[in-house]
Scaffold this motif. Structure first.
Motif, PDB file in Angstrom:
ATOM      1  N   GLU A  37       0.837  -1.202   0.000  1.00 46.42           N
ATOM      2  CA  GLU A  37       0.000   0.000   0.000  1.00 46.42           C
ATOM      3  C   GLU A  37       0.876   1.259   0.000  1.00 46.42           C
ATOM      4  O   GLU A  37       0.607   2.220  -0.727  1.00 46.42           O
ATOM      5  CB  GLU A  37      -0.921  -0.008   1.231  1.00 46.42           C
ATOM      6  N   GLU A  38       1.940   1.258   0.814  1.00 48.53           N
ATOM      7  CA  GLU A  38       2.857   2.403   0.823  1.00 48.53           C
ATOM      8  C   GLU A  38       3.572   2.546  -0.514  1.00 48.53           C
ATOM      9  O   GLU A  38       3.808   3.657  -0.995  1.00 48.53           O
ATOM     10  CB  GLU A  38       3.885   2.231   1.949  1.00 48.53           C
ATOM     11  N   ASP A  39       3.913   1.391  -1.113  1.00 52.49           N
ATOM     12  CA  ASP A  39       4.631   1.405  -2.385  1.00 52.49           C
ATOM     13  C   ASP A  39       3.777   2.025  -3.492  1.00 52.49           C
ATOM     14  O   ASP A  39       4.263   2.801  -4.324  1.00 52.49           O
ATOM     15  CB  ASP A  39       5.032  -0.017  -2.756  1.00 52.49           C
ATOM     16  N   ILE A  40       2.485   1.650  -3.516  1.00 48.75           N
ATOM     17  CA  ILE A  40       1.582   2.164  -4.548  1.00 48.75           C
ATOM     18  C   ILE A  40       1.462   3.678  -4.473  1.00 48.75           C
ATOM     19  O   ILE A  40       1.427   4.372  -5.509  1.00 48.75           O
ATOM     20  CB  ILE A  40       0.191   1.504  -4.413  1.00 48.75           C
ATOM     21  N   HIS A  41       1.415   4.243  -3.268  1.00 45.05           N
ATOM     22  CA  HIS A  41       1.184   5.671  -3.089  1.00 45.05           C
ATOM     23  C   HIS A  41       2.454   6.450  -2.754  1.00 45.05           C
ATOM     24  O   HIS A  41       2.384   7.602  -2.312  1.00 45.05           O
ATOM     25  CB  HIS A  41       0.135   5.886  -1.988  1.00 45.05           C
ATOM     26  N   PHE A  42       3.626   5.860  -2.978  1.00 45.62           N
ATOM     27  CA  PHE A  42       4.882   6.534  -2.683  1.00 45.62           C
ATOM     28  C   PHE A  42       5.064   7.723  -3.634  1.00 45.62           C
ATOM     29  O   PHE A  42       4.989   7.551  -4.858  1.00 45.62           O
ATOM     30  CB  PHE A  42       6.053   5.565  -2.818  1.00 45.62           C
ATOM     31  N   PRO A  43       5.306   8.934  -3.122  1.00 48.46           N
ATOM     32  CA  PRO A  43       5.449  10.114  -3.993  1.00 48.46           C
ATOM     33  C   PRO A  43       6.746  10.048  -4.813  1.00 48.46           C
ATOM     34  O   PRO A  43       7.792   9.653  -4.308  1.00 48.46           O
ATOM     35  CB  PRO A  43       5.476  11.281  -3.010  1.00 48.46           C
ATOM     36  N   ILE A  44       6.647  10.441  -6.091  1.00 47.63           N
ATOM     37  CA  ILE A  44       7.796  10.364  -7.006  1.00 47.63           C
ATOM     38  C   ILE A  44       7.973  11.690  -7.730  1.00 47.63           C
ATOM     39  O   ILE A  44       6.989  12.281  -8.199  1.00 47.63           O
ATOM     40  CB  ILE A  44       7.593   9.235  -8.039  1.00 47.63           C
ATOM     41  N   ASP A  45       9.209  12.142  -7.817  1.00 47.45           N
ATOM     42  CA  ASP A  45       9.549  13.331  -8.605  1.00 47.45           C
ATOM     43  C   ASP A  45      10.053  12.839  -9.966  1.00 47.45           C
ATOM     44  O   ASP A  45      11.205  12.423 -10.112  1.00 47.45           O
ATOM     45  CB  ASP A  45      10.626  14.155  -7.900  1.00 47.45           C
ATOM     46  N   PHE A  46       9.191  12.866 -10.955  1.00 45.90           N
ATOM     47  CA  PHE A  46       9.520  12.289 -12.251  1.00 45.90           C
ATOM     48  C   PHE A  46      10.605  13.069 -12.991  1.00 45.90           C
ATOM     49  O   PHE A  46      11.373  12.489 -13.762  1.00 45.90           O
ATOM     50  CB  PHE A  46       8.256  12.178 -13.104  1.00 45.90           C
ATOM     51  N   ILE A  47      10.678  14.364 -12.761  1.00 50.08           N
ATOM     52  CA  ILE A  47      11.738  15.147 -13.395  1.00 50.08           C
ATOM     53  C   ILE A  47      13.094  14.751 -12.817  1.00 50.08           C
ATOM     54  O   ILE A  47      14.088  14.624 -13.549  1.00 50.08           O
ATOM     55  CB  ILE A  47      11.488  16.660 -13.195  1.00 50.08           C
ATOM     56  N   GLU A  48      13.140  14.503 -11.507  1.00 48.99           N
ATOM     57  CA  GLU A  48      14.380  14.037 -10.882  1.00 48.99           C
ATOM     58  C   GLU A  48      14.767  12.650 -11.392  1.00 48.99           C
ATOM     59  O   GLU A  48      15.949  12.345 -11.580  1.00 48.99           O
ATOM     60  CB  GLU A  48      14.228  14.014  -9.357  1.00 48.99           C
ATOM     61  N   VAL A  49      13.770  11.825 -11.619  1.00 51.60           N
ATOM     62  CA  VAL A  49      14.035  10.491 -12.170  1.00 51.60           C
ATOM     63  C   VAL A  49      14.682  10.617 -13.554  1.00 51.60           C
ATOM     64  O   VAL A  49      15.684   9.944 -13.858  1.00 51.60           O
ATOM     65  CB  VAL A  49      12.739   9.662 -12.257  1.00 51.60           C
ATOM     66  N   LEU A  50      14.133  11.488 -14.397  1.00 53.93           N
ATOM     67  CA  LEU A  50      14.692  11.691 -15.733  1.00 53.93           C
ATOM     68  C   LEU A  50      16.127  12.208 -15.657  1.00 53.93           C
ATOM     69  O   LEU A  50      16.995  11.784 -16.432  1.00 53.93           O
ATOM     70  CB  LEU A  50      13.826  12.681 -16.519  1.00 53.93           C
ATOM     71  N   THR A  51      16.386  13.113 -14.717  1.00 54.06           N
ATOM     72  CA  THR A  51      17.738  13.656 -14.552  1.00 54.06           C
ATOM     73  C   THR A  51      18.714  12.558 -14.143  1.00 54.06           C
ATOM     74  O   THR A  51      19.836  12.476 -14.662  1.00 54.06           O
ATOM     75  CB  THR A  51      17.732  14.773 -13.490  1.00 54.06           C
ATOM     76  N   THR A  52      18.291  11.704 -13.211  1.00 55.27           N
ATOM     77  CA  THR A  52      19.152  10.616 -12.753  1.00 55.27           C
ATOM     78  C   THR A  52      19.444   9.624 -13.873  1.00 55.27           C
ATOM     79  O   THR A  52      20.579   9.163 -14.044  1.00 55.27           O
ATOM     80  CB  THR A  52      18.492   9.879 -11.572  1.00 55.27           C
ATOM     81  N   VAL A  53      18.402   9.274 -14.641  1.00 58.60           N
ATOM     82  CA  VAL A  53      18.585   8.347 -15.764  1.00 58.60           C
ATOM     83  C   VAL A  53      19.563   8.928 -16.778  1.00 58.60           C
ATOM     84  O   VAL A  53      20.421   8.215 -17.322  1.00 58.60           O
ATOM     85  CB  VAL A  53      17.233   8.016 -16.428  1.00 58.60           C
ATOM     86  N   LYS A  54      19.459  10.222 -17.031  1.00 56.95           N
ATOM     87  CA  LYS A  54      20.357  10.877 -17.989  1.00 56.95           C
ATOM     88  C   LYS A  54      21.802  10.805 -17.515  1.00 56.95           C
ATOM     89  O   LYS A  54      22.729  10.675 -18.333  1.00 56.95           O
ATOM     90  CB  LYS A  54      19.929  12.346 -18.162  1.00 56.95           C
ATOM     91  N   GLN A  55      22.008  10.864 -16.202  1.00 51.13           N
ATOM     92  CA  GLN A  55      23.356  10.774 -15.652  1.00 51.13           C
ATOM     93  C   GLN A  55      23.890   9.341 -15.661  1.00 51.13           C
ATOM     94  O   GLN A  55      25.050   9.099 -16.006  1.00 51.13           O
ATOM     95  CB  GLN A  55      23.370  11.317 -14.212  1.00 51.13           C
ATOM     96  N   GLU A  56      23.047   8.393 -15.288  1.00 52.74           N
ATOM     97  CA  GLU A  56      23.491   7.012 -15.132  1.00 52.74           C
ATOM     98  C   GLU A  56      23.494   6.222 -16.440  1.00 52.74           C
ATOM     99  O   GLU A  56      24.290   5.295 -16.609  1.00 52.74           O
ATOM    100  CB  GLU A  56      22.601   6.292 -14.107  1.00 52.74           C
ATOM    101  N   PHE A  57      22.578   6.553 -17.351  1.00 56.30           N
ATOM    102  CA  PHE A  57      22.437   5.804 -18.606  1.00 56.30           C
ATOM    103  C   PHE A  57      22.085   6.808 -19.705  1.00 56.30           C
ATOM    104  O   PHE A  57      20.976   6.836 -20.212  1.00 56.30           O
ATOM    105  CB  PHE A  57      21.336   4.761 -18.453  1.00 56.30           C
ATOM    106  N   PRO A  58      23.045   7.666 -20.100  1.00 52.07           N
ATOM    107  CA  PRO A  58      22.751   8.803 -20.984  1.00 52.07           C
ATOM    108  C   PRO A  58      22.243   8.423 -22.376  1.00 52.07           C
ATOM    109  O   PRO A  58      21.561   9.224 -23.028  1.00 52.07           O
ATOM    110  CB  PRO A  58      24.094   9.534 -21.071  1.00 52.07           C
ATOM    111  N   GLU A  59      22.553   7.209 -22.860  1.00 53.01           N
ATOM    112  CA  GLU A  59      22.132   6.830 -24.226  1.00 53.01           C
ATOM    113  C   GLU A  59      20.658   6.444 -24.309  1.00 53.01           C
ATOM    114  O   GLU A  59      20.106   6.329 -25.404  1.00 53.01           O
ATOM    115  CB  GLU A  59      22.969   5.649 -24.735  1.00 53.01           C
ATOM    116  N   LEU A  60      20.019   6.238 -23.178  1.00 59.12           N
ATOM    117  CA  LEU A  60      18.660   5.704 -23.155  1.00 59.12           C
ATOM    118  C   LEU A  60      17.648   6.744 -23.656  1.00 59.12           C
ATOM    119  O   LEU A  60      17.627   7.882 -23.189  1.00 59.12           O
ATOM    120  CB  LEU A  60      18.302   5.277 -21.730  1.00 59.12           C
ATOM    121  N   GLU A  61      16.802   6.355 -24.615  1.00 57.64           N
ATOM    122  CA  GLU A  61      15.767   7.229 -25.188  1.00 57.64           C
ATOM    123  C   GLU A  61      14.430   6.501 -25.210  1.00 57.64           C
ATOM    124  O   GLU A  61      14.357   5.297 -24.981  1.00 57.64           O
ATOM    125  CB  GLU A  61      16.151   7.658 -26.610  1.00 57.64           C
ATOM    126  N   ASN A  62      13.347   7.263 -25.529  1.00 54.19           N
ATOM    127  CA  ASN A  62      11.986   6.705 -25.588  1.00 54.19           C
ATOM    128  C   ASN A  62      11.664   5.919 -24.314  1.00 54.19           C
ATOM    129  O   ASN A  62      11.412   4.712 -24.345  1.00 54.19           O
ATOM    130  CB  ASN A  62      11.818   5.807 -26.817  1.00 54.19           C
TER     131      ASN A  62
END
Length: 430
Positions: A235-260
């Protein structure tokens, strides 16, 4: 094996699977462009007017999710370009049925552009008829078996085609008789495209039979993430708040080639976000490279870069890309579409050649099988096929991607047809 037996096996494999291969070839030519067709027909869902600043996308996504409190895990697809919408998808209940909901959001204004059931989309319809023939898991296995038959028929044809070119110059088509013209076109076009059709047949056989043979042969998909820790409740997992812009920033740093990108949000207590995506211009299945992040700290938990895996993983993830040509842009898709149309032509021309070659013998033994009757039978089969497609299309709103109503109706149609032919043949002989 002598040449006569090779011709016999090539002919019978083509005859027994010709109609299925013909359907798969033409629907495959269409399936290559399923995404482009979907976007073209739904520009109001996929495209937006860019503005200087993006709105609070986290708030907009949460607002959408709050309208469906019974949703479980959900997926978020960020806009791949400035003029594109964000998509949120999840399973929910409507009228006691589970529905695969897709909701499109304008990231600048937060406006919901529209929503739909994934099973009612044109893209799903096109893929369903090509991959499953509207018959669910059984249809997928039929497609796989047809791929095996097509592959065997092509392999058998190789020595026959090369033997033919020794007697007749490649590309020289005789036009004196219709049978000669069609036979020459069939052989020359088949030989010129045989490598491509071998690839399509082999990958199609694997993709069709994959649900049944994958685990016994190789086990689970290579590189999948299996969480070992579950620090919070579901239940906590389903409603856990997420900052999607921060997620995109992290992905760009860790796996920069990833698109779509596509973000799969956990609901099993693992407190994770799996971000799938593509590495441009590489022949791998869509959105199979991925990185897994912790929801709280955005720390990487797992990463699959197919380029850094072994040969087995490369072969496994290349199958769908090689079958649909979905990795080098629109030019390669046009080429694959052409190959699909040629495959359909080879099925039709092969049947015509066999029919003309055996016409005299057939009429002597079975006078009722005239050209008029053959055309009538073919018309009946086509009408039955179109009826099957029409019935299946009315089930797009079903809560599963298969249509149970099509199976018995199709079998009844085939049974009635063969009973009719048997009775008529018996009467004519008598």
């Amino acid at each position: 094996m002598n040449k006569k037996k090779l011709w016999m096996w090539h002919s019978w494999l083509g005859l027994y699977t010709g109609l299925v291969i013909c359907i798969l070839s033409f629907t495959g030519a269409l399936a290559v462009f399923k995404i482009e067709i979907d976007h073209m027909l739904n520009t109001d869902l996929f495209y937006v007017s860019p503005k200087e600043e993006m709105g609070d996308i986290n708030y907009h996504i949460q607002k959408v999710l709050n309208n469906y409190p019974d949703h479980k895990s959900y997926k978020v697809e960020p806009a791949p370009a400035k003029d594109r919408s964000w998509k949120v998808s999840f399973s929910t209940k409507e009228n006691d049925n589970r529905v695969a909901k897709e909701i499109f959001i304008d990231p600048y204004t937060g406006k919901v552009l529209g929503e739909r059931d994934m099973y009612k989309t044109v893209a799903f319809f096109i893929r369903n008829i090509h991959v499953r023939l509207f018959e669910g898991l059984y249809g997928r296995q039929w497609v796989g078996l047809a791929g095996i038959c097509m592959f065997l028929s092509l392999v058998i044809s190789i020595p026959l085609y090369f033997d033919f070119t020794k007697k007749q110059k490649f590309g020289k088509v005789r036009t004196k008789r219709s049978r000669q013209k069609w036979a020459d076109l069939h052989k020359f076009i088949g030989l010129a495209t045989i490598v491509m059709h071998l690839i399509l047949a082999l990958t199609g056989a694997w993709l069709g039979l994959q649900p049944k043979i994958q685990k016994p042969l190789i086990g689970e998909r290579p590189g999948i993430f299996q969480p070992s820790e579950f620090p919070i409740s579901t239940e906590e997992d389903i409603h856990f708040p997420i900052d999607f812009i921060e997620v995109l920033t992290t992905v760009k740093q860790e796996f920069p080639e990833l698109e779509n990108l596509r973000m799969n949000i956990s609901s099993n207590g693992s407190r994770s976000i799996s971000v799938f995506g593509d590495i441009p211009y590489l022949p791998y299945e869509r959105q199979t490279n991925f990185i897994v992040l912790d929801k709280a700290s955005l720390t990487p938990l797992h990463l699959l870069d197919i380029r850094k895996t072994g040969l087995g993983s490369h072969i496994f993830y290349m199958q769908e890309a090689l079958h649909f040509g979905d990795f080098l842009g629109i030019g390669l898709k046009v080429f694959y579409c052409l190959m699909g149309l040629i495959g359909g032509f080879l099925s039709i021309s092969g049947f015509f050649i066999y029919y003309k070659r055996t016409e005299k013998k057939r009429i002597q033994k079975f006078p009722q099988f005239t050209t008029k009757n053959i055309i009538g039978v073919f018309t009946i089969l086509c009408l039955g096929l179109f009826t099957l497609i029409a019935i299946s299309s009315t089930t797009w709103g079903a809560n599963t991607p298969t249509s149970d109503i099509t199976s018995p109706m199709f079998y009844v149609f085939i049974l009635i047809y063969f009973i009719y032919r048997t009775i008529r043949s018996y009467k004519n002989r008598k």
